[in-house]
Design a protein around this motif. Structure first.
Motif, PDB file in Angstrom:
ATOM      1  N   ALA A  86      18.123  45.021  17.869  1.00 30.98           N
ATOM      2  CA  ALA A  86      18.517  43.646  17.522  1.00 30.98           C
ATOM      3  C   ALA A  86      18.403  43.346  16.016  1.00 30.98           C
ATOM      4  O   ALA A  86      19.386  42.897  15.411  1.00 30.98           O
ATOM      5  CB  ALA A  86      17.707  42.645  18.342  1.00 30.98           C
ATOM      6  N   PHE A 105      20.488  39.291  25.164  1.00 31.03           N
ATOM      7  CA  PHE A 105      19.383  39.906  24.417  1.00 31.03           C
ATOM      8  C   PHE A 105      18.287  40.273  25.410  1.00 31.03           C
ATOM      9  O   PHE A 105      17.869  39.419  26.204  1.00 31.03           O
ATOM     10  CB  PHE A 105      18.815  38.905  23.387  1.00 31.03           C
ATOM     11  CG  PHE A 105      19.446  39.000  22.019  1.00 31.03           C
ATOM     12  CD1 PHE A 105      20.757  39.402  21.867  1.00 31.03           C
ATOM     13  CD2 PHE A 105      18.710  38.678  20.873  1.00 31.03           C
ATOM     14  CE1 PHE A 105      21.341  39.488  20.602  1.00 31.03           C
ATOM     15  CE2 PHE A 105      19.280  38.761  19.608  1.00 31.03           C
ATOM     16  CZ  PHE A 105      20.597  39.165  19.473  1.00 31.03           C
ATOM     17  N   ALA A 156      14.730  38.685  16.408  1.00 33.46           N
ATOM     18  CA  ALA A 156      15.725  38.508  17.476  1.00 33.46           C
ATOM     19  C   ALA A 156      15.673  37.083  18.020  1.00 33.46           C
ATOM     20  O   ALA A 156      16.702  36.446  18.230  1.00 33.46           O
ATOM     21  CB  ALA A 156      15.480  39.526  18.582  1.00 33.46           C
TER      22      ALA A 156
END
Lengths: 413, 157
Positions: free
Chosen positions: A38, A61, A81
């Protein structure tokens, strides 16, 4: 001339016929970004001059490699992230739910015919649902996050036909290991693999995921199962349209066909340190192991834990052995808790860890030191993969793992 | 001109850069550990313009772009292998690392030999002879010509 399944999936997206070798620009249904990649993808996204995601609802994610964190530096990745997800309005985010490939299927993101890319090579797992999915790097992911599309060369296909019923002590893991051994670690490079035959139809979605997960170990771009009633019921979608649109034609052209009788399979291991170095378990039986690992996106599902529990019920693992069990997701963890699977494994002496990638990528609990030998149910036995480069990794099925945990030496289930 | 670093078959991404180094914030910090399990001195010995030569299936395994990225950061001019794993190959092109498929070179050179990749002439030149460079598909060549995907996208925009 007819089409293979990968040609059908890719062509359907563009409403036109496609053939192997065609270069396509494809709209992407799902972008899966894991915690390792990420921060790098985010950095490249801004370097490319993007400011907004093409579509935040197509982005998932998943934090799985680093959780629970084992080094203070890991926290940085998660924070970066999180900040990006918040800024960009990403709603599909899993911070503690389990391993990315399990979640993409289990949470219902992936449907047959979807096009998915992920920043992890085992993204090929979603082929079990009849979706086209494959791993990419973070720069390419950044480009898809910004544009919603990417280029794909239509692959040629290898058809694998397996008919009949597998022996009791053989699982889908043994089947895919044997196929990788026959093809070699680069035998399917750039190609799509298709799995068919009565033994494949019989398989559960979980078992199909185990096989699709490992096609990348033969170099394949994707590994596909034909969507059927099981797929439809898993995804909660109407069967008919899907069954018609996502089946290969009878006169499709394959680069290669492999035919097997299910009854001929035996339990096998991949020997250190190559995934295509396959031997029957019986040829290496008696090899002493220090640790057994049951888990990962390959074999951390409920049926895998149940198979092991069946063998270990009321018994104790060998002395001095570490037996690490990692369910692939929180959902699986809870299910295994409810049906007593975890109690059986724990009674037998297993160390049960929280869902995640941990040990499989040499990060989490149970990493190996010099000279140690592990028999593991994950997908790679590369040098140093699970800790020291002086350790040895044998890959095998959950049944072989349980039998080996009991005996302390590699044992056929 | 550069020196050859020759590797075997099925060099995987864990061997190029092991996963414990992936959490380093930058590729610059990771690059010191390139090929660590195969040759712990590699990062110290390699110089700008050197070439990695390997047998089949170079870069198999993980999707980690850090694998081609550390090679590029160390100044490796090209990776020449009998074949490449697809994700590594694609990642290399996306970041502008030259990847060349050549099945003969592995058998013709040893580590330490001198080699040159002449893009204008389209040749790999060794002490023993020269080998033509295979052409990339058009889409990939465009990305390479612009120095990678970031540059290519910036140019489009």
């Amino acid at each position: 001339m007819g089409h293979t399944l990968v040609e059908k999936i890719l062509g359907r997206k563009l409403n036109r016929e496609v053939r192997p070798g065609d270069m396509l620009t494809l709209p992407v249904d799902w972008c899966m970004v894991d915690d390792i990649m990420a921060p790098f993808a985010i950095e490249k996204f801004y370097e490319m001059g993007f400011t907004k995601l093409y579509d935040p609802d197509k982005v998932v994610f998943i934090y799985d490699h680093f959780l629970p964190t084992t080094r203070v530096e890991d926290v940085r990745q998660i924070k970066e992230a999180d900040a990006f997800a918040k800024e960009q309005g990403i709603r599909h985010i899993h911070r503690t739910d389990g391993i990315c490939h399990q979640l993409m299927v289990e949470k219902g993101y992936i449907k047959p015919g979807d096009i998915a890319f992920g920043t992890d090579s085992h993204t090929v797992t979603y082929g079990a649902m009849g979706a086209f999915s494959t791993g990419i790097g973070y720069t390419e992911m950044a480009a898809i996050l910004g544009t919603g599309e990417t280029w794909v060369k239509v692959p040629a296909s290898i058809k694998v036909v397996i008919d009949g019923t597998l022996p009791e002590n053989v699982t889908s893991k043994d089947v895919i290991l044997k196929i990788i051994g026959d093809l070699s670690a680069c035998g399917a490079t750039y190609e799509s693999m298709e799995f068919t035959g009565s033994a494949m139809e019989e398989m559960s979605i979980a078992s199909r995921m185990t096989m699709a997960n490992m096609v990348v170990e033969a170099g394949a771009k994707c590994g596909l199962f034909y969507p059927d009633e099981k797929t439809a019921s898993y995804c909660g979608i109407e069967t008919k349209e899907m069954l018609e649109a996502l089946q290969p034609d009878e006169d499709a052209t394959y680069e290669k066909e492999l035919h097997y009788k299910a009854m001929d399979f035996v339990p096998v291991v991949a020997c250190p340190s190559l995934v295509d170095q396959i031997k029957p378990v019986n040829e290496v039986k008696g090899t002493k192991v220090d640790q057994v690992f049951l888990g990962s996106c390959t074999n951390g599902r409920l049926e895998d834990l149940q198979m092991a529990a069946q063998i270990l019920k009321g018994k104790k693992i060998a002395p001095y052995l570490k037996f690490i069990v990692t369910p692939a997701s929180q959902k699986i963890y809870r299910e295994a808790l409810k049906d007593d699977t975890l109690e059986i494994l724990s009674d037998a002496g297993a160390i049960i860890t929280t869902p995640g990638c941990g040990l499989c990528c040499g990060r989490g609990g149970g990493i190996l030191s010099d000279g140690e030998v592990v028999l593991a149910t994950n997908n790679r036995n590369f040098l140093g993969r699970m800790g020291s480069s002086q350790s040895q990794i044998y890959l095998a099925s959950p049944k072989t793992a349980a039998a080996t945990a009991l005996a302390g030496v590699i044992t056929e289930p | 001109m550069g020196k050859v670093f020759r590797f075997h078959k099925d060099v995987d991404t864990d061997q190029i850069i092991a996963s414990q180094y992936l959490l380093y914030p930058t590729v610059e910090e990771m690059k010191e550990h390139t090929f660590e399990s195969l040759d712990s001195e590699f990062a110290k010995k390699v110089q700008k313009g050197d070439v990695v030569v390997a047998h089949e299936n170079f870069g198999c395994g993980s999707s980690r772009e850090q694998a081609p990225a550390v090679l590029k950061a160390l100044g490796v001019k090209a990776v020449i292998a009998g074949s490449f794993a697809r994700i590594f190959y694609r990642n290399a092109i996306n970041i502008g690392l030259l990847v060349i498929i050549n099945k003969e070179l592995y058998y013709e050179v040893q580590s330490g030999d001198t080699v040159d990749v002449d893009l204008e002439k389209g040749l790999i030149i060794t002490e023993k002879g020269s080998y033509p460079l295979a052409k990339l598909p058009k889409k990939m060549q465009e990305i390479m010509d612009m120095g990678g995907l970031i540059a290519a996208l910036n140019k489009e925009a």
